[in-house]
Design a protein around this motif. Structure first.
Motif, mmCIF file in Angstrom:
data_model
loop_
_atom_site.group_PDB
_atom_site.id
_atom_site.type_symbol
_atom_site.label_atom_id
_atom_site.label_comp_id
_atom_site.label_asym_id
_atom_site.label_seq_id
_atom_site.Cartn_x
_atom_site.Cartn_y
_atom_site.Cartn_z
ATOM 1 N N SER A 236 0.824 -1.209 0.000
ATOM 2 C CA SER A 236 0.000 0.000 0.000
ATOM 3 C C SER A 236 0.864 1.267 0.000
ATOM 4 C CB SER A 236 -0.975 -0.002 1.179
ATOM 5 O OG SER A 236 -0.257 0.011 2.375
ATOM 6 N N GLU A 267 -5.809 -0.371 -9.868
ATOM 7 C CA GLU A 267 -5.171 -1.245 -8.875
ATOM 8 C C GLU A 267 -4.318 -0.471 -7.879
ATOM 9 O OE1 GLU A 267 -3.768 -4.323 -11.866
ATOM 10 O OE2 GLU A 267 -3.365 -5.292 -9.941
ATOM 11 N N THR A 271 -4.890 -0.884 -4.001
ATOM 12 C CA THR A 271 -3.804 -1.392 -3.157
ATOM 13 C C THR A 271 -3.427 -0.380 -2.087
ATOM 14 O OG1 THR A 271 -2.943 -2.586 -5.077
ATOM 15 C CG2 THR A 271 -1.434 -2.341 -3.218
ATOM 16 N N ALA A 325 -9.001 -7.720 -5.425
ATOM 17 C CA ALA A 325 -8.666 -6.289 -5.382
ATOM 18 C C ALA A 325 -9.914 -5.417 -5.441
ATOM 19 C CB ALA A 325 -7.723 -5.942 -6.534
#
Ligand code: SF4
Length: 434
Positions: A236, A267, A271, A325
């Motif tokens: 992250s 993404e 994330t 995700a």
């Protein structure tokens, strides 16, 4: 190079001019035809002199038509030539990370500039010559380029191709000619992120306004990397840093050119655990095909569809299977739908990707085997909705070669593939068929 004509469209210009299947096309307006680009380019004119060969003799015919009218000739293959494969060995290549035994076509590494123009494929430019690039410029073909980095040494290293750095000059050549480029960067932690990403984006920014857009997508790492260099995936913090670096160039580009130029794939936001940008952030979604703005576009469309929909179908329960995700986005949409339609229950099930490895979290790479194994113990309700992205474009076949009927019979439930379109999505959830 001459090209064999394999068919003539009925009532076409070619048929009226006397051309026949089996003839060999030699030239159009004095230009030899090597491939589909030559054919499309030279056949576009309204007066064309066609030279062809039949039974060893050359003939000439003139066709007058409206500009861009098709001549009506068919050829053995779409490209009228062999598809060009890539000359690279990229450390992040997804094809090298696939298990053995998948269908053969999935292993073909295409890198064909003609498919960039015709189908929007991204190409690395490493298998092009100066002459090829001049042809692109002469034909005024906009092109999609896999840049990855503008650092020549790093590009050679990441693509395992000693010419990959030198071929970067083609990007400048194309931009200097006034053509527009869309670019893609597959971002790999420890390679082309951080200052290297900053450098790449600034180099592309220096080519504005000839860079139409840049997508930055995170590398995908499967469990099949034996013998390949070690690659990490973004955590992250790293994903957040990528978004921030892109933000620096977006800000100055927007101020100077009225466009952000570069965009992070969804993404990265998922994330990083950051909120997805609003719809207007994505301008006209120039990098939608690269996974930039898909979630935002789906959310906004579903919300619009909810406003317009009426439902009186009674109690209904559906299950949505998705990649891990995107599960938070899907869950939030499910809550919005259930709040608007209290008779409808939407169950979201994130599917762990055991086929490629659990580091692969996108929906489009989920296989039938994983769906069956993980959904079998659950009550799926009236219908299972999956993404069309899990299937081949022209057949309901998954990446593990199983047919959608295999999933239907294993789970004993109706299965509906749904496009990334909020209106189609809500119709599917509510069971509205058109
Ligand atoms: S260019 Fe690189 S990523 Fe693309 S197919 Fe070739 S080796 Fe794979």
């Amino acid at each position: 190079m001459a090209v064999q004509i394999t068919g003539i469209d009925p009532k076409s210009h070619a048929e009226r001019a006397g051309l026949k299947s089996g003839d060999t096309l030699i030239s159009i307006n004095g230009h030899e035809i090597e491939d589909v680009l030559d054919y499309m380019f030279y056949a576009a004119e309204n007066s064309t002199v066609i030279v062809y060969e039949r039974e060893g003799e050359q003939h000439k015919t003139r066709i007058r038509k409206s500009e861009y009218d098709d001549l009506g000739m068919q050829f053995e293959s779409f490209l009228m030539d062999r598809k060009r494969s890539c000359s690279n060995n990229c450390i992040f290549c997804f094809i090298d990370q696939m298990p053995p035994g998948m269908r053969e076509t999935l292993y073909f590494k295409d890198d064909d500039a003609r498919l960039s123009f015709l189908q929007g494929n991204y190409v690395t430019l490493t298998n092009l010559t100066d002459r090829d690039v001049q042809r692109i410029i002469d034909m005024r073909l906009n092109i999609n380029v896999s840049v990855h980095t503008t650092n020549p040494e790093l590009r050679c290293k990441m693509m395992h191709n000693r010419f990959a750095g030198d071929k970067l000059r083609y990007i400048k050549m194309i931009a200097d000619s006034g053509l527009m480029l869309n670019c893609q960067i597959v971002c790999c932690p420890g390679y082309n992120d951080g200052d290297e990403l900053r450098r790449t984006l600034n180099d592309l920014y220096s080519l504005m306004p000839h860079i139409q857009s840049v997508a930055i997508v995170p590398v995908g790492v499967t469990k099949f990397r034996e013998g390949l260099p070690h690659l990490d995936i973004f955590d992250s913090k790293g994903a957040g840093e990528v978004i921030d670096i892109i933000g620096e160039v977006q800000e100055k580009c927007l101020a100077e050119f009225g466009t952000k130029m570069a965009f992070a794939a969804d993404e990265f936001y998922l994330t990083a655990g950051r909120p997805l940008p609003e719809g207007e952030f994505y301008e006209d979604y120039p990098q939608y095909e690269n996974g930039v703005g898909l979630c935002r576009s789906l959310i906004d469309e579903v919300h619009s569809a909810i406003e317009m929909a009426e439902y009186d179908g009674g109690k209904r329960k559906v299950t949505i299977a998705c990649g891990t995700a995107v599960a938070p986005v899907q869950r939030s949409l499910a809550e919005d739908i259930m709040a608007a339609f209290p008779d409808v229950t939407v169950q979201v099930v994130p599917i762990l990707n055991r086929f490629f490895g659990e580091t692969i979290t996108v929906t489009g790479l989920i296989t039938a085997g994983d769906l069956i194994d993980q959904l079998k113990p659950l009550d799926l309700g009236d219908e299972l909705l999956i993404s069309k992205a899990m299937l081949k474009a022209d057949e309901p076949i998954f990446l593990d070669d199983k047919h959608i009927d295999d999933v239907i019979s294993a789970l004993n439930v109706k299965v509906t593939p749904v496009a990334n379109d909020g209106f189609e999505y809500l119709d599917a959830v509510l069971g509205i068929e058109w």
